[in-house]
Write a protein that holds these residues in place. Structure first.
Motif, PDB file in Angstrom:
ATOM      1  N   ASN A  34       0.834  -1.213   0.000  1.00 62.72           N
ATOM      2  CA  ASN A  34       0.000   0.000   0.000  1.00 62.72           C
ATOM      3  C   ASN A  34       0.863   1.254   0.000  1.00 62.72           C
ATOM      4  N   THR A  37      -1.191   7.724   2.062  1.00 65.29           N
ATOM      5  CA  THR A  37      -0.979   9.160   1.842  1.00 65.29           C
ATOM      6  C   THR A  37      -1.769   9.992   2.845  1.00 65.29           C
ATOM      7  N   CYS A  83      -5.315   8.262   3.134  1.00 66.62           N
ATOM      8  CA  CYS A  83      -5.826   7.359   2.108  1.00 66.62           C
ATOM      9  C   CYS A  83      -4.885   6.157   1.983  1.00 66.62           C
ATOM     10  N   ASN A  85      -3.866   3.433  -0.322  1.00 69.64           N
ATOM     11  CA  ASN A  85      -3.954   3.072  -1.732  1.00 69.64           C
ATOM     12  C   ASN A  85      -3.263   1.724  -1.925  1.00 69.64           C
ATOM     13  N   THR A  86      -4.043   0.679  -2.146  1.00 74.45           N
ATOM     14  CA  THR A  86      -3.487  -0.658  -2.331  1.00 74.45           C
ATOM     15  C   THR A  86      -3.045  -0.799  -3.787  1.00 74.45           C
ATOM     16  N   TRP A 113      -2.695  11.838  -9.191  1.00 71.73           N
ATOM     17  CA  TRP A 113      -3.464  11.877  -7.935  1.00 71.73           C
ATOM     18  C   TRP A 113      -4.738  12.677  -8.088  1.00 71.73           C
ATOM     19  N   VAL A 122      -5.536  10.566  -3.493  1.00 75.51           N
ATOM     20  CA  VAL A 122      -5.965   9.252  -3.977  1.00 75.51           C
ATOM     21  C   VAL A 122      -5.151   8.909  -5.222  1.00 75.51           C
ATOM     22  N   LEU A 123      -4.553   7.727  -5.214  1.00 77.06           N
ATOM     23  CA  LEU A 123      -3.749   7.266  -6.348  1.00 77.06           C
ATOM     24  C   LEU A 123      -4.695   6.814  -7.464  1.00 77.06           C
ATOM     25  N   GLU A 124      -4.565   7.454  -8.641  1.00 79.97           N
ATOM     26  CA  GLU A 124      -5.503   7.201  -9.737  1.00 79.97           C
ATOM     27  C   GLU A 124      -5.580   5.739 -10.169  1.00 79.97           C
ATOM     28  N   ALA A 126      -4.755   2.921  -8.473  1.00 83.84           N
ATOM     29  CA  ALA A 126      -4.691   1.924  -7.387  1.00 83.84           C
ATOM     30  C   ALA A 126      -5.721   0.815  -7.603  1.00 83.84           C
ATOM     31  N   SER A 129      -8.730   2.082  -3.113  1.00 83.71           N
ATOM     32  CA  SER A 129      -8.314   3.190  -2.240  1.00 83.71           C
ATOM     33  C   SER A 129      -9.321   3.338  -1.112  1.00 83.71           C
ATOM     34  N   ASP A 131     -10.444   5.796   1.689  1.00 77.20           N
ATOM     35  CA  ASP A 131     -10.370   7.179   2.153  1.00 77.20           C
ATOM     36  C   ASP A 131     -10.803   7.196   3.619  1.00 77.20           C
TER      37      ASP A 131
END
Ligand SMILES: NC(=O)c1ccc[n+]([C@@H]2O[C@H](COP(=O)([O-])OP(=O)(O)OC[C@H]3O[C@@H](n4cnc5c(N)ncnc54)[C@H](O)[C@@H]3O)[C@@H](O)[C@H]2O)c1
Ligand SMILES: Cc1cc2c(cc1C)N(C[C@H](O)[C@H](O)[C@H](O)COP(=O)(O)O)c1[nH]c(=O)[nH]c(=O)c1N2
Length: 175
Positions: A34, A37, A83, A85-86, A113, A122-124, A126, A129, A131
């Motif tokens: 992960n 962030t 967040c 992000n996997t 992001w 948030v990683l676009e 991922a 995600s 939150d």
């Protein structure tokens, strides 16, 4: 019958295993990778974490273990928006970027992001995600355990996962 050790005796007992033996053993536990962030008063920051797991679903809660010696520690101490992000199967380079001695500018320049409801990045691309808002912090040894309530989830279909096992990355694809 053997009596129970007194608290004082327990506290002075030596550790059962040394650090290296513990790490060698832990390296055999496969884990999702992960990029965690945050953003807020402490600034934008992120780091790679495998020490992440589900706690309960009422309220939906996961935990993240963060080393207090990490460069991102102050930001995560000051901010409540997080967040998790996997990473997807193609994102091991991003794991290395967020898991090594790089600046936050270098880390965030490595991907695209957006901003979550809570304000965390948030990683676009991922796999999923989470939150979250931090609901509780507990210190154990060198780490803080961050308990995070999940406000929103974003999931991508038809994408493989990434697992860290035996000190290396492994790509997983569903049949
Ligand atoms: N929980 C963590 O803090 C954690 C987890 C994984 C990796 N890492 C860091 O990533 C780097 C590479 O790790 P690696 O897996 O390739 O080899 P490694 O030999 O450093 O670690 C093997 C395993 O031990 C555990 N571990 C490592 N450092 C730890 C720590 N400080 N606290 C608690 N558990 C720890 C993890 O499960 C890890 O996968 C190291 O610098 C390591 O400290 C930290
Ligand atoms: C695969 C993998 C997994 C983890 C890590 C690394 C790597 C490569 N790191 C270490 C963490 O990412 C690292 O401390 C920082 O990103 C780099 O250190 P500084 O931020 O420069 O202190 C890490 N740290 C932590 O506090 N909790 C964790 O679960 C993990 N897991």
């Amino acid at each position: 019958m053997k009596s129970q050790p007194q608290l004082r005796e327990v506290l002075t007992m030596p550790p059962l295993v040394d650090k290296q033996s513990f790490r060698n053993a832990m390296s055999t536990l496969a884990a999702a990778v992960n990029v965690v962030t945050t953003d807020g008063p402490g600034g934008r920051a992120g780091f790679t974490a495998t020490a992440v797991c589900s706690v309960c679903d009422e309220p939906p809660t996961l935990l993240v273990c963060l080393n207090r010696g990490a460069s991102v520690y102050d930001a995560f101490r000051q901010n409540d928006s997080i967040c998790v992000n996997t990473l997807a199967d193609h994102q091991s380079d991003l794991s290395n970027l967020f898991g090594s001695k790089t600046t936050m500018e270098q880390r965030f320049a490595g991907a695209t992001w957006s901003t979550a409801v809570t304000g965390a990045p948030v990683l676009e691309e991922a796999l999923v995600s989470f939150d979250c808002t931090v609901s509780k912090r507990v210190s154990v040894g060198t780490h803080d355990i961050l308990f995070c309530e999940v406000a929103n989830v974003r999931h991508q279909d038809d994408i493989g996962g990434l697992v860290y096992f035996d000190r290396g990355y492994h790509r997983l694809k569903s049949e």
